[in-house]
Structures are given as structure tokens and as C-alpha cells.
Design a protein around this motif. Structure first.
Motif, PDB file in Angstrom:
ATOM      1  N   PHE A  42      49.211 -21.648   4.563  1.00  0.00           N
ATOM      2  CA  PHE A  42      48.936 -21.294   5.820  1.00  0.00           C
ATOM      3  C   PHE A  42      48.204 -22.137   6.463  1.00  0.00           C
ATOM      4  N   ASN A  43      48.213 -22.249   7.886  1.00  0.00           N
ATOM      5  CA  ASN A  43      47.374 -23.104   8.845  1.00  0.00           C
ATOM      6  C   ASN A  43      47.633 -22.242  10.132  1.00  0.00           C
ATOM      7  N   ALA A  44      46.366 -22.302  10.799  1.00  0.00           N
ATOM      8  CA  ALA A  44      46.354 -21.628  12.020  1.00  0.00           C
ATOM      9  C   ALA A  44      47.704 -22.476  13.060  1.00  0.00           C
ATOM     10  N   HIS A  45      48.182 -21.564  13.942  1.00  0.00           N
ATOM     11  CA  HIS A  45      49.322 -21.924  14.544  1.00  0.00           C
ATOM     12  C   HIS A  45      49.282 -21.452  15.853  1.00  0.00           C
ATOM     13  N   PRO A  46      49.987 -21.971  16.927  1.00  0.00           N
ATOM     14  CA  PRO A  46      49.856 -20.995  18.156  1.00  0.00           C
ATOM     15  C   PRO A  46      51.006 -20.166  18.807  1.00  0.00           C
ATOM     16  N   PRO A 105      56.453 -21.591  11.978  1.00  0.00           N
ATOM     17  CA  PRO A 105      55.654 -22.537  12.416  1.00  0.00           C
ATOM     18  C   PRO A 105      55.731 -23.854  11.660  1.00  0.00           C
ATOM     19  N   GLU A 106      55.920 -24.882  12.208  1.00  0.00           N
ATOM     20  CA  GLU A 106      55.704 -26.243  11.350  1.00  0.00           C
ATOM     21  C   GLU A 106      54.042 -26.247  10.509  1.00  0.00           C
ATOM     22  N   ALA A 107      53.128 -25.724  11.173  1.00  0.00           N
ATOM     23  CA  ALA A 107      52.007 -25.751  10.633  1.00  0.00           C
ATOM     24  C   ALA A 107      51.514 -24.795   9.513  1.00  0.00           C
ATOM     25  N   ALA A 108      52.597 -23.876   9.438  1.00  0.00           N
ATOM     26  CA  ALA A 108      52.347 -22.949   8.315  1.00  0.00           C
ATOM     27  C   ALA A 108      53.749 -22.531   7.642  1.00  0.00           C
ATOM     28  N   GLY A 109      54.140 -23.546   6.873  1.00  0.00           N
ATOM     29  CA  GLY A 109      55.278 -23.627   6.270  1.00  0.00           C
ATOM     30  C   GLY A 109      55.392 -22.628   4.825  1.00  0.00           C
ATOM     31  N   LEU A 110      55.186 -21.234   4.998  1.00  0.00           N
ATOM     32  CA  LEU A 110      54.915 -20.445   3.854  1.00  0.00           C
ATOM     33  C   LEU A 110      56.500 -20.529   3.169  1.00  0.00           C
ATOM     34  N   LEU A 111      57.379 -20.242   3.897  1.00  0.00           N
ATOM     35  CA  LEU A 111      58.786 -20.167   3.043  1.00  0.00           C
ATOM     36  C   LEU A 111      59.293 -21.459   2.611  1.00  0.00           C
ATOM     37  N   LYS A 112      58.749 -22.686   3.378  1.00  0.00           N
ATOM     38  CA  LYS A 112      59.171 -23.904   3.104  1.00  0.00           C
ATOM     39  C   LYS A 112      58.473 -24.407   1.994  1.00  0.00           C
ATOM     40  N   SER A 113      57.350 -23.795   1.625  1.00  0.00           N
ATOM     41  CA  SER A 113      56.677 -24.201   0.271  1.00  0.00           C
ATOM     42  C   SER A 113      57.208 -23.479  -0.875  1.00  0.00           C
ATOM     43  N   GLY A 114      58.085 -22.314  -0.601  1.00  0.00           N
ATOM     44  CA  GLY A 114      58.567 -21.721  -1.831  1.00  0.00           C
ATOM     45  C   GLY A 114      57.790 -21.095  -2.838  1.00  0.00           C
ATOM     46  N   LYS A 148      70.578 -14.078   2.352  1.00  0.00           N
ATOM     47  CA  LYS A 148      70.102 -15.543   2.222  1.00  0.00           C
ATOM     48  C   LYS A 148      70.342 -16.115   3.656  1.00  0.00           C
ATOM     49  N   HIS A 149      69.103 -16.992   4.060  1.00  0.00           N
ATOM     50  CA  HIS A 149      69.479 -17.530   5.491  1.00  0.00           C
ATOM     51  C   HIS A 149      70.227 -19.008   5.142  1.00  0.00           C
ATOM     52  N   ASP A 150      70.937 -19.373   6.110  1.00  0.00           N
ATOM     53  CA  ASP A 150      71.770 -20.526   6.022  1.00  0.00           C
ATOM     54  C   ASP A 150      70.910 -21.666   6.542  1.00  0.00           C
ATOM     55  N   GLU A 151      70.069 -21.739   7.213  1.00  0.00           N
ATOM     56  CA  GLU A 151      69.422 -23.140   7.672  1.00  0.00           C
ATOM     57  C   GLU A 151      67.755 -22.424   7.553  1.00  0.00           C
ATOM     58  N   TYR A 152      66.945 -23.462   7.676  1.00  0.00           N
ATOM     59  CA  TYR A 152      65.604 -23.246   8.042  1.00  0.00           C
ATOM     60  C   TYR A 152      65.219 -24.436   9.130  1.00  0.00           C
ATOM     61  N   ILE A 153      64.350 -23.919  10.052  1.00  0.00           N
ATOM     62  CA  ILE A 153      63.700 -24.779  11.061  1.00  0.00           C
ATOM     63  C   ILE A 153      62.241 -24.426  11.043  1.00  0.00           C
ATOM     64  N   ALA A 154      61.684 -25.933  11.203  1.00  0.00           N
ATOM     65  CA  ALA A 154      60.102 -25.757  11.144  1.00  0.00           C
ATOM     66  C   ALA A 154      60.039 -26.109  12.847  1.00  0.00           C
ATOM     67  N   VAL A 155      59.148 -25.157  13.338  1.00  0.00           N
ATOM     68  CA  VAL A 155      59.087 -25.189  14.512  1.00  0.00           C
ATOM     69  C   VAL A 155      57.428 -25.644  14.940  1.00  0.00           C
ATOM     70  N   PRO A 156      57.565 -26.958  15.658  1.00  0.00           N
ATOM     71  CA  PRO A 156      56.067 -27.451  15.899  1.00  0.00           C
ATOM     72  C   PRO A 156      55.433 -26.652  16.973  1.00  0.00           C
ATOM     73  N   GLY A 157      54.107 -25.928  16.984  1.00  0.00           N
ATOM     74  CA  GLY A 157      53.608 -25.504  17.976  1.00  0.00           C
ATOM     75  C   GLY A 157      53.426 -26.073  19.569  1.00  0.00           C
ATOM     76  N   PRO A 158      53.009 -27.489  19.414  1.00  0.00           N
ATOM     77  CA  PRO A 158      53.278 -27.889  20.870  1.00  0.00           C
ATOM     78  C   PRO A 158      54.766 -27.687  21.578  1.00  0.00           C
ATOM     79  N   VAL A 202      53.280 -13.855   2.876  1.00  0.00           N
ATOM     80  CA  VAL A 202      54.644 -13.717   3.098  1.00  0.00           C
ATOM     81  C   VAL A 202      54.820 -12.059   3.002  1.00  0.00           C
ATOM     82  N   PRO A 203      55.282 -11.240   4.026  1.00  0.00           N
ATOM     83  CA  PRO A 203      55.463  -9.961   4.130  1.00  0.00           C
ATOM     84  C   PRO A 203      56.185  -9.629   3.048  1.00  0.00           C
ATOM     85  N   GLN A 204      56.116  -8.497   2.370  1.00  0.00           N
ATOM     86  CA  GLN A 204      57.008  -7.946   1.238  1.00  0.00           C
ATOM     87  C   GLN A 204      58.326  -7.639   1.836  1.00  0.00           C
TER      88      GLN A 204
END
Length: 139
Positions: A82-86, A55-64, A107-117, A95-97
Motif C-alpha cells: 500500500f501507498n497513498a493514492h488519490p 490504484p497503480e500506487a497501491a497494487g495490493l492485489l497485484k502483489s499477490g 475469478k476476475h478475467d482482467e486486472y487494471i492498474a489505474v494511475p492516480g493522475p 485487502v478486505p476479507q
């Protein structure tokens, strides 16, 4: 991860036998599907792009930033990004162990932040126009 490596990953490969498979796109809850399926899919088809979404509102991985952990591996409190998201079932407040270990192995090749709305709108559109009854995490 072992369950998904033994079942879900091979099932996806079987469904795409003789067909083109360019991307494997998924979010995460515990990270087991990512860790297990991605490992099997990449091994069988190295050209497949693994796309990890959250979720765009909870970019845990994006934060590093990794989750702080207790001696037993459990997370200490909520992740600072973390922020609440729908989007139900995706991205808990840490971030789960299992996911951390999976990211070390595959390794993932790409990352997408998904907007809740946008996720809500897309899941509703899929139901109305395609008859696909998916939850918000499918949008």
C-alpha cells in the motif's frame, strides 16, 4: 455481497437486457460490489469479462500478498504494497476479507492498474465534455 447480488447485479443485467454487455469494470472498497455483482453477472452471462481495477500506487492485489489478520479476521496493520493514492473510496490499506472471499468464489478475467493522475484527468474531462459528474474513482 448479498445486497449487491440481490439488487445491483440484477439491476445491471436488467439495464442490459437485449443489449450487449462485454465488460464489468470496477475497483474495490470493501469488495462487496465485486463479490455480489460479479457472481450474478457471470452466472447470467458467462462471456462477460470481469475487470478488477486498483490504484497503480497501491497494487495490493497485484502483489499477490494477502493481508495478515487477527483471530477475528481484522487486518493487522497496513498491507506492504500500500501507498497513498488519490482515488477516494478505492483500495484501503489492506485487502478486505469480503474481497478475499469474493476472489475465491469469482475469478476476475482482467486486472487494471489505474494511475492516480490519469484518474483525476479523466474525471475532469468527463465533467467538462460529457456533463458526467463522477468522482476520481469514476475516472
Amino acid at each position: 455481497p448479498a445486497f449487491h447480488a440481490a439488487t445491483t447485479g440484477p439491476e445491471i443485467l436488467q439495464d442490459f437486457d437485449g443489449k450487449q454487455l462485454d465488460y464489468f469494470v470496477l475497483g474495490y472498497g470493501t469488495g462487496g460490489t465485486f463479490a455480489g455483482c460479479s457472481k450474478v453477472i457471470k452466472a447470467a452471462r458467462p462471456s462477460v469479462k470481469i475487470v478488477l481495477a486498483e490504484p497503480e500506487a497501491a497494487g495490493l492485489l497485484k502483489s499477490g500478498v494477502k493481508s495478515e489478520r487477527n483471530a477475528d479476521g481484522s487486518a493487522i496493520g497496513s498491507h506492504p504494497a500500500f501507498n497513498a493514492h488519490p482515488i477516494q473510496g478505492w483500495t484501503p490499506d489492506f485487502v478486505p476479507q469480503i474481497l478475499e472471499k469474493g476472489l475465491d468464489e469469482v475469478k476476475h478475467d482482467e486486472y487494471i492498474a489505474v494511475p492516480g493522475p490519469g484518474a483525476i484527468q479523466t474525471s475532469q474531462m468527463l465533467a467538462k465534455t460529457q456533463g458526467i459528474l463522477t468522482g476520481i474513482s469514476g475516472g
